[in-house]
Design a protein around this motif. Structure first.
Motif, PDB file in Angstrom:
ATOM      1  N   ALA A  99       3.128  99.299 -42.672  1.00 59.59           N
ATOM      2  CA  ALA A  99       3.500 100.541 -41.957  1.00 59.59           C
ATOM      3  C   ALA A  99       3.035 101.637 -42.811  1.00 59.59           C
ATOM      4  N   GLU A 100       3.303 101.745 -43.947  1.00 58.41           N
ATOM      5  CA  GLU A 100       2.465 102.363 -45.246  1.00 58.41           C
ATOM      6  C   GLU A 100       0.811 103.351 -45.897  1.00 58.41           C
ATOM      7  N   THR A 101       0.377 101.608 -45.908  1.00 63.64           N
ATOM      8  CA  THR A 101      -1.181 101.725 -44.999  1.00 63.64           C
ATOM      9  C   THR A 101      -2.135 101.423 -43.891  1.00 63.64           C
ATOM     10  N   HIS A 102      -1.407 101.240 -42.884  1.00 57.49           N
ATOM     11  CA  HIS A 102      -1.312 101.591 -41.743  1.00 57.49           C
ATOM     12  C   HIS A 102      -2.839 100.001 -41.493  1.00 57.49           C
ATOM     13  N   ILE A 103      -2.297  99.130 -42.259  1.00 60.57           N
ATOM     14  CA  ILE A 103      -3.729  98.042 -42.405  1.00 60.57           C
ATOM     15  C   ILE A 103      -2.532  97.237 -41.380  1.00 60.57           C
ATOM     16  N   LEU A 104      -3.613  96.236 -40.199  1.00 61.83           N
ATOM     17  CA  LEU A 104      -2.379  94.803 -38.882  1.00 61.83           C
ATOM     18  C   LEU A 104      -3.427  94.051 -39.875  1.00 61.83           C
ATOM     19  N   SER A 105      -2.767  92.849 -40.800  1.00 57.79           N
ATOM     20  CA  SER A 105      -3.382  91.238 -40.870  1.00 57.79           C
ATOM     21  C   SER A 105      -3.514  90.499 -39.745  1.00 57.79           C
ATOM     22  N   LEU A 106      -4.871  90.079 -39.282  1.00 58.08           N
ATOM     23  CA  LEU A 106      -3.788  89.297 -38.198  1.00 58.08           C
ATOM     24  C   LEU A 106      -4.998  87.452 -38.928  1.00 58.08           C
ATOM     25  N   THR A 107      -4.013  86.479 -39.012  1.00 61.49           N
ATOM     26  CA  THR A 107      -4.598  85.363 -39.422  1.00 61.49           C
ATOM     27  C   THR A 107      -4.695  84.707 -38.055  1.00 61.49           C
ATOM     28  N   MET A 108      -6.241  83.385 -37.928  1.00 63.80           N
ATOM     29  CA  MET A 108      -6.493  82.753 -37.368  1.00 63.80           C
ATOM     30  C   MET A 108      -5.674  81.294 -37.148  1.00 63.80           C
ATOM     31  N   THR A 109      -5.833  80.090 -36.741  1.00 63.33           N
ATOM     32  CA  THR A 109      -5.318  78.895 -36.738  1.00 63.33           C
ATOM     33  C   THR A 109      -5.970  78.529 -38.619  1.00 63.33           C
ATOM     34  N   ASP A 110      -7.505  78.589 -38.527  1.00 65.41           N
ATOM     35  CA  ASP A 110      -7.701  77.859 -39.068  1.00 65.41           C
ATOM     36  C   ASP A 110      -8.226  79.025 -40.340  1.00 65.41           C
ATOM     37  N   ASN A 111      -7.084  79.616 -40.771  1.00 63.76           N
ATOM     38  CA  ASN A 111      -6.285  80.932 -41.757  1.00 63.76           C
ATOM     39  C   ASN A 111      -7.328  81.753 -41.912  1.00 63.76           C
ATOM     40  N   THR A 112      -8.008  81.290 -41.500  1.00 62.48           N
ATOM     41  CA  THR A 112      -9.467  83.107 -41.264  1.00 62.48           C
ATOM     42  C   THR A 112      -8.404  83.881 -40.728  1.00 62.48           C
ATOM     43  N   LYS A 113      -8.455  85.258 -42.470  1.00 64.69           N
ATOM     44  CA  LYS A 113      -7.811  86.429 -41.863  1.00 64.69           C
ATOM     45  C   LYS A 113      -9.087  87.174 -41.806  1.00 64.69           C
ATOM     46  N   ASP A 164      -8.259  91.889 -41.118  1.00 65.40           N
ATOM     47  CA  ASP A 164      -7.464  92.989 -41.177  1.00 65.40           C
ATOM     48  C   ASP A 164      -8.238  94.478 -40.608  1.00 65.40           C
ATOM     49  N   VAL A 165      -7.249  94.618 -39.635  1.00 67.80           N
ATOM     50  CA  VAL A 165      -7.808  96.161 -38.900  1.00 67.80           C
ATOM     51  C   VAL A 165      -6.562  97.097 -38.904  1.00 67.80           C
ATOM     52  N   ASP A 166      -7.391  98.464 -39.982  1.00 71.95           N
ATOM     53  CA  ASP A 166      -7.336  99.421 -40.449  1.00 71.95           C
ATOM     54  C   ASP A 166      -6.949 100.553 -38.849  1.00 71.95           C
ATOM     55  N   LEU A 167      -5.717 100.694 -38.831  1.00 70.42           N
ATOM     56  CA  LEU A 167      -5.534 101.319 -37.252  1.00 70.42           C
ATOM     57  C   LEU A 167      -4.750 102.714 -37.998  1.00 70.42           C
ATOM     58  N   GLY A 168      -4.887 102.990 -39.320  1.00 71.61           N
ATOM     59  CA  GLY A 168      -5.026 104.764 -39.549  1.00 71.61           C
ATOM     60  C   GLY A 168      -5.894 105.661 -38.815  1.00 71.61           C
ATOM     61  N   ASP A 169      -7.322 104.706 -38.950  1.00 69.70           N
ATOM     62  CA  ASP A 169      -8.662 105.514 -37.959  1.00 69.70           C
ATOM     63  C   ASP A 169      -7.748 106.635 -36.872  1.00 69.70           C
ATOM     64  N   LEU A 170      -6.738 105.233 -36.050  1.00 71.83           N
ATOM     65  CA  LEU A 170      -6.111 105.175 -34.827  1.00 71.83           C
ATOM     66  C   LEU A 170      -4.800 106.601 -34.779  1.00 71.83           C
ATOM     67  N   ILE A 171      -4.263 106.947 -36.157  1.00 71.36           N
ATOM     68  CA  ILE A 171      -3.379 107.817 -36.040  1.00 71.36           C
ATOM     69  C   ILE A 171      -4.077 109.519 -36.271  1.00 71.36           C
ATOM     70  N   ASP A 172      -3.597 110.390 -35.533  1.00 68.17           N
ATOM     71  CA  ASP A 172      -3.744 111.377 -36.066  1.00 68.17           C
ATOM     72  C   ASP A 172      -2.553 112.370 -36.850  1.00 68.17           C
ATOM     73  N   VAL A 173      -3.466 112.876 -38.002  1.00 67.68           N
ATOM     74  CA  VAL A 173      -2.119 113.519 -39.000  1.00 67.68           C
ATOM     75  C   VAL A 173      -2.527 114.995 -38.588  1.00 67.68           C
ATOM     76  N   TYR A 174      -0.753 115.758 -38.999  1.00 68.91           N
ATOM     77  CA  TYR A 174      -0.863 116.445 -38.341  1.00 68.91           C
ATOM     78  C   TYR A 174      -0.092 117.775 -39.178  1.00 68.91           C
ATOM     79  N   GLU A 175      -0.052 118.910 -39.758  1.00 70.99           N
ATOM     80  CA  GLU A 175       0.114 119.180 -41.252  1.00 70.99           C
ATOM     81  C   GLU A 175       1.262 120.505 -40.847  1.00 70.99           C
ATOM     82  N   ALA A 176       2.083 121.046 -41.359  1.00 71.34           N
ATOM     83  CA  ALA A 176       3.376 121.621 -40.754  1.00 71.34           C
ATOM     84  C   ALA A 176       3.100 123.186 -40.860  1.00 71.34           C
ATOM     85  N   GLY A 177       3.364 124.323 -40.432  1.00 70.07           N
ATOM     86  CA  GLY A 177       2.482 125.435 -40.380  1.00 70.07           C
ATOM     87  C   GLY A 177       3.608 126.947 -40.214  1.00 70.07           C
TER      88      GLY A 177
END
Length: 263
Positions: free
Chosen positions: A186-200, A202-215
């Motif tokens: 949740a902190e880095t917004h990284i989704l880690s996928l492990t396949m059956t042959d132990n291949t991993k 990483d998918v960065d989901l941060g690019d899919l999250i919009d950042v809002y600043e208060a004003g």
């Protein structure tokens, strides 16, 4: 007016008169005929075993064997009724009896059945259809190649289809491309996928999250916390400010008016 003469006689006696008197009526008793001289005045039906070379006009001649009917028109025979036939063929010179038609149809059906041209029975046993034609011909049709079962090996990823009388069909599924585990930071917004042959992967989901600043503005302040945006109305702390913030919104108490003496 002259007198009319008439005679009652047999056909043999009438035939023997020569010449016949045109003013005499001849009643032929054995044939129920009336002649005025040689001219017939009755038109009977004549039953014959065979048709004569010529006939009398106005008489219907019927052959006692064939039931064919003919009439003489003065120069030729005219067929009035076709002969009746007890057999059926492709001739148009006779009328078949109903029995002849039935026997012909029965014989044709029997020939079709006996010759193997018609299906007489269909049976099914041991995944085989047997079609019987005629009296002896039987054609088995085995239902091969049809899928009648399936199995799957999860370890090897092999899917097997069994067929009736045929070679099993195997489909090798690439199990190494199956997902075995997944984790999300949740902190880095990284989704880690492990396949059956132990291949991993990483998918960065941060690019899919919009950042809002208060004003904030002079009257409203905005805050963002845990994905929640809130807005707060600013109330001035200046003395005698009547504006209040309540649970159901901003509120201004009613104004009270006072009379100033001497004004």
């Amino acid at each position: 007016m002259s007198a009319v003469k008439f005679f009652i006689l047999t056909s043999a006696q009438y035939a023997a008169i020569d010449p016949k008197d045109d003013g005499t009526l001849y009643f032929v008793s054995d044939q129920n005929r009336i002649y005025k001289g040689t001219v017939p005045y009755s038109h009977p039906i004549e039953l014959v075993e065979e048709f004569p070379a010529t006939g009398l006009v106005g008489t219907l001649y019927v052959n006692t064997s064939t039931k064919e009917g003919k009439a003489w028109n003065g120069s030729a025979w005219v067929t009035v009724q076709l002969a009746v036939s007890t057999t059926l063929d492709d001739s148009d010179e006779a009328i078949p009896t109903s029995k002849a038609v039935k026997e012909y149809v029965d014989g044709a059906v029997e020939n079709i059945v006996a010759g193997g041209g018609a299906v007489t029975d269909v049976t099914y046993a041991d995944k085989t259809i047997t079609v019987k034609k005629g009296t002896n011909s039987a054609t088995p049709l085995q239902l091969t190649g049809l899928v009648d079962g399936a199995s799957y090996d999860g370890a090897s990823g092999k899917l097997t289809f069994t067929t009736n009388g045929g070679t099993p069909i195997e489909i090798n599924l690439p199990v190494e491309q199956f997902l075995a585990a997944a984790a999300y930071d949740a902190e880095t917004h990284i989704l880690s996928l492990t396949m059956t042959d132990n291949t991993k992967f990483d998918v960065d989901l941060g690019d899919l999250i919009d950042v809002y600043e208060a004003g904030e503005t002079e009257s409203i302040s905005v805050a963002v916390s845990d994905g929640t945006i809130t807005a707060t109305l600013k109330v001035s702390a200046e003395a005698e400010n009547q504006l209040q913030v309540r649970s159901d919104g901003a509120y201004i108490p009613p104004l009270s008016w006072q009379t100033v003496e001497g004004a």
